[in-house]
Design a protein around this motif. Structure first.
Motif, short mmCIF file in Angstrom:
data_model
loop_
_atom_site.label_atom_id
_atom_site.label_comp_id
_atom_site.label_asym_id
_atom_site.label_seq_id
_atom_site.Cartn_x
_atom_site.Cartn_y
_atom_site.Cartn_z
N LYS A 191 0.81 -1.23 0.00
CA LYS A 191 0.00 0.00 0.00
C LYS A 191 0.84 1.27 0.00
CE LYS A 191 -4.30 -1.77 0.96
NZ LYS A 191 -5.45 -1.61 0.08
N ILE B 284 -4.10 3.27 -1.75
CA ILE B 284 -2.64 3.33 -1.78
C ILE B 284 -2.17 4.68 -1.24
CG2 ILE B 284 -0.63 3.42 -3.30
CD1 ILE B 284 -2.15 1.52 -5.17
N TRP C 29 3.49 3.35 -1.87
CA TRP C 29 4.17 3.44 -3.17
C TRP C 29 5.07 4.67 -3.23
CZ3 TRP C 29 1.56 1.80 -8.31
CH2 TRP C 29 0.94 0.56 -8.15
#
Lengths: 308, 270, 408
Positions: free
Chosen positions: C172, C200, C174
């Protein structure tokens, strides 16, 4: 009229029959650019590796004026010349005190600075994509969209530029610049304000570059990012050297050979830069003074043959 | 560190020979390609690291002997044209020999991966390059400072006429200097290959930076070149951390400003 | 040399003007009208020098399949080196249009340059097909003459994010590494949009200039963020340099790396198997695509050149076939007829079903998502990856920037 003039006029008229008007126009535009570079390099002995700064700045400003403000071709050309001269004044002011390798590097660094500014300022310049959509506005009812008519404009301006440059280098100013090239210390000792004259050479050269830049933008309808890159600066120096620096017709012949060769070689062999490199090396090894020199040598050789 | 190494080589050439060597980047690329080729052929990275730069030095020797030698009396414009032509020939030859598509060459097994330095992660190979470049720079410095020939070369930067009046073969010295410059470019390229891989455009990418380093350090000032290389590297890293878009502009802006304030470069003597 | 008098110059100027306005220069040789001239604008020099030659291969194959003719007329294929520069490319396109009578242009590879060429197509009224990368040609700067073959950046982002999250639901956090120009921004925008639906968190997003080769600073920052995944939005040399540096820092293979808009084979071949571990790739084409068209093409291409086709030859091949399908549908070689035929055309090609949206000139088509193989699992040298998903979600209307495609 003497030979060179006749020759030039013939070239101007015959060129579009041999190559396409777009290439023909480009050759004369590049020749105007070369005239400006040659005044600095050939006549004043200042090897500026940043001529595209003036070319590109003028192209961007004039392109923007035509595209966004809708000004006519005449004003755009005038603006371009002004911008070319002004940017050259700034760069020249910063550089004329330096000499030798430092001078080359400083002009190069300032060129890079302008380049990256154009690269980052995407809202105006389009950055990497270039500034597209530059029109060819009409002027006095003449529509320049036709490639042949545009060629007439370009070649006319080229002849005018050549004539002006001839007057400049034959004028007292031209003589002083050449004196600076030959011996800067002596020129200074005789009482000339050398930096001021160098600056003047910059400004005049910049004006010519600016004119060429605007014509270039109008020719292709776009101001590409590479028009302000050091590659362009290099090309104009190399074209001038191939033709023969320090002679009036050198850059003209050089641009002709440079553009025509690279255009025709590129359709023949993908690795054409290799041939270009070989050509550079050969010129340096055997043909300092460029093609103008080769021509003179050929005639001296022939006349000496005839005599014996 | 790599910048310093590149700058050092170029500084030798520009300082002693007084030539703007635009082919320096191409020699760098040749070094990288040679390393990968030799290493794959021999299956040994360390041996290749030894051989490849020597190959570049030989190439430099040949170039000096066949061409550059005739250019010392010519103006900068012709020197520029010549070295630029040379750069074109070299980089196009790279495409002809090794093809236009880039490739990767991995560091030797024991230097792969990252190392936790506590405050940050850092690749082991880069640490190795730092040490290696440092040693090389130190060795070059030793040679120039402590050996007789090095002293002559330093004198050559200061005053060529005097050196040749002393009966020293100055042409020989030029050849040696050029070959040394080529060697340093070659080894910088060889060390870089595992970091940046191989592609035909790698030479020009590096050339601009090498010029900045030389101009900043002062022409012919070797310690200056080393210091300037480090400064540029740090400046770029700092700017990249806070304003990434400007990381390419910054080196040229720094150079322009410094040259305006101190035209002889940071540590220049001339 | 005698002096050039003012009078001479005036004469010369007048002469030029007279010749051009009254008589006009004799026209340059024109192509025979029966021939259909198609220009492939492929870079042989500059940043995409490695791509041009294989673009050319793909285009030639598509034309040769048809015996170099369409509608019973011979096709004259010409190719020019665009030098990966906007100026050179526009110039050579114009010359090919004016001088060689080219009315159909395919290429070039660089999206920025393609935008400039698109302007030429609009001005010269010739049909222009190009692969993709920028959102503008089928977006804010859309017009009647240009078509985009590649998937919309939205399609790409949606396919990449959805498929990756399906395989790694826990990743989750990034970190994004984005090329700083139009193409990068648009894909980044959509990755963030789609990312929201998966919850995310984007712990970092750095932009790097085009042509960046020194990625250590960016990667150091990425490593400091301790992300679950790193996603790159860049192309060609930038992507290769970035992936290599991420490996050198020891981020991969521990942390997965996503190359969201990759050329596939052309980039992967430049990385070694060790670097490729745990790399996930989004691409417009990969040669194991399970379509009859792809199988046939890959077979022929491999037989001819000894290696499977990458994205570049495949795109050129597919674009050329699309153009030829346009001719067939139009039953006319006139530019405007072919454009009308291409608008809304549906074909089944190497990537699967494609439909050219008439309103935006955006190709609606599948996008591929692959996972790179371990070294041991590779069956041969070019067996880089497996396709794990495809997606063809079109750009939602509210994002479409092309409000009016305009008239001829």
């Amino acid at each position: 009229m003497k030979k060179p003039v006749l020759f030039l006029l013939a070239a101007v008229f015959l060129l579009p029959l041999v190559v396409r008007p777009a290439i023909a126009s480009e050759i004369w535009i590049f020749a105007i650019f070369g005239l400006g570079a040659n005044l600095l390099m050939g006549y004043t002995g200042l090897l500026s590796f940043g001529q595209s700064t003036f070319f590109g700045s003028a192209a961007y400003v004039a392109g923007w004026l035509m595209k966004v403000q809708g000004v006519n071709a005449f004003l755009a050309l005038a603006a371009g010349i002004g911008v070319g001269a002004a940017s050259a004044a700034v760069v020249g002011y910063l550089c004329v005190q330096r000499s030798g390798l430092y001078f080359i590097m400083l002009t190069f660094a300032l060129n890079q600075l302008f380049y990256f500014t154009a690269y980052q300022w995407t809202s105006i310049t389009g950055g990497e994509d270039g500034m597209p959509g530059v029109p060819r506005p009409e002027f006095f009812g003449v529509d320049f969209k036709d490639p042949v008519i545009y060629y007439a404009l370009v070649s006319g301006l080229f002849l005018l530029s050549l004539y002006l440059m001839k007057r400049i280098v034959e004028s007292p100013l031209g003589k002083i610049l050449q004196a600076i090239r030959e011996n800067e210390v002596r020129a200074e000792a005789v009482g000339y304000a050398v930096p001021r004259f160098k600056l003047l050479a910059f400004v005049i050269g910049g004006a010519f570059s600016g004119l060429a830049g605007v014509l270039y933008a109008m020719l292709f309808g776009i101001v590409p990012l590479e028009s302000i890159s050091f590659v362009f600066s290099g090309n104009v120096i190399f074209a001038t050297l191939i033709g023969g620096s320090g002679s009036l017709y050198g850059p003209v012949i050089g641009s002709f050979v440079f553009i025509w060769l690279s255009e025709s070689m590129s359709t023949v062999w993908a690795r054409w830069p290799l041939l270009l490199g070989v050509a550079f090396v050969l010129v340096v090894m055997f043909l300092r003074g460029g093609l103008v020199e080769a021509w003179t040598r050929f005639w001296t050789w022939r006349s000496s043959k005839l005599k014996t | 560190m790599l910048y310093a190494l590149m700058g050092l080589g170029l500084s030798l050439v520009t300082g002693i020979l007084n030539i703007p060597n635009f082919a320096h980047g191409a020699l760098f690329a040749v070094g990288a390609y040679l390393l990968a080729t030799v290493a794959v052929a021999l299956g040994n990275f360390w041996l290749a690291l030894l051989i490849a730069p020597l190959g570049v030095a030989l190439l430099g020797l040949a170039i000096e002997y066949a061409g550059i030698r005739r250019l010392y009396a010519a103006g900068h414009d012709y020197q520029l044209l010549f070295t630029f032509g040379l750069a074109l020939i070299l980089s196009e030859s790279i495409i002809l020999i090794w093809g236009p598509i880039g490739s990767s060459y991995l560091p030797p097994e024991i230097l792969r991966g990252g190392m936790d330095l506590g405050f940050t992660m850092y690749p082991k190979y880069r640490l190795f390059v730092m040490v290696a470049a440092g040693l090389l720079i130190f060795a070059t410095w030793l040679f120039l400072e402590k050996t007789r020939y090095g002293a002559i070369m330093r004198a050559g930067i200061e005053n060529k006429e005097m050196v040749s009046l002393l009966g020293i073969d100055i042409r020989m010295m030029f050849t040696v200097a050029f070959a040394m410059g080529a060697y340093l470019a070659g080894i910088a390229g060889a060390l870089t290959a595992p970091i940046r891989g191989l592609n035909p455009g790698m030479g020009p990418d590096m050339l601009g930076i090498a010029f900045v380093v030389v101009a900043l350090g002062g022409l012919g000032n070797l310690l200056g070149a080393i210091a300037a290389g480090l400064i540029i590297g740090v400046a770029q890293a700092l700017v990249a951390a806070y304003w990434t878009e400007a990381s390419t502009v910054v080196i040229y802006a720094v150079m322009a400003v410094i040259l305006l304030v101190r035209p002889q470069g940071l540590f220049g003597i001339r | 040399m005698k002096k050039l008098s003012r009078r001479d110059v005036l004469k010369a100027g007048a002469g030029v003007a007279a010749a051009s306005t009254v008589a006009g220069f004799p026209s340059i040789l024109r192509a025979q009208s029966k021939e259909i001239v198609i220009l492939g604008l492929w870079d042989q020099t500059g940043a995409f020098a490695d791509v041009g030659p294989i673009n050319d291969r793909g285009m030639k194959m598509a034309l040769e399949e048809r015996g170099m003719q369409v509608l019973g007329r011979p096709i004259k294929y010409i190719t020019r080196d665009g030098a990966t520069q906007a100026g050179t490319s526009t110039r050579r396109t114009e010359e090919a249009v004016d001088g060689d009578g080219a009315k159909f242009v395919i290429g070039p590879w660089s999206s920025g340059v393609a935008l400039a060429v698109s302007e030429v197509a609009k001005r010269k009224k010739v049909l222009h097909l190009f692969s993709g990368g920028t959102e503008d040609i089928s977006g804010a700067r859309c017009h009647r003459y240009s078509f985009q073959w590649a998937a919309s950046p939205y399609t790409a982002a949606k396919t990449v994010v959805d498929s990756f999250m399906k395989a790694n639901p826990k990743a989750k956090r990034w970190h994004l590494l984005v090329a700083d120009y139009a193409f990068g921004w648009s894909v980044e925008k959509y990755i963030k949009e789609v990312g929201k639906t998966h919850g995310i968190e984007f712990v970092g997003a750095d932009r790097h200039p085009l042509g960046e080769r020194e990625f250590s600073n960016y990667v150091q920052k990425a490593a400091a963020n301790k992300p679950d995944a790193v996603a790159m939005v860049n192309f060609g040399g930038d992507a290769v340099a970035g992936a290599r540096e991420i490996f050198n820092f020891g981020l991969t293979p521990k942390v997965p790396l996503i190359m969201s808009w990759s050329s596939g084979v052309e980039e992967l071949v430049q990385l070694s198997p060790e670097i490729r571990q745990n790399i996930w790739v989004g691409s417009n084409f990969y040669y194991t695509a399970d379509t009859p068209g792809a199988k046939e093409f890959v077979k022929n291409y491999s037989a001819k050149f000894g290696n499977p086709p990458g994205y570049a030859p495949s795109a050129a091949y597919s674009m050329t076939r699309l153009l030829l399908a346009g001719f067939d549908k139009a039953k006319s070689p006139e530019v405007q007829d072919v454009i009308k035929a291409l608008e809304g055309i549906e074909v089944n090609d190497i990537v699967g079903r494609m439909k050219m949206d008439a309103a935006t000139h955006q190709n609606i088509r599948p996008y591929f998502f692959m996972r790179c193989k371990q070294k041991a699992a590779m069956k041969h040298e070019t067996d880089f990856a497996d396709i794990i998903a495809t997606g063809d979600a079109p750009l939602p209307k509210e994002y479409a920037a092309c409000k009016d495609i305009g008239s001829f």
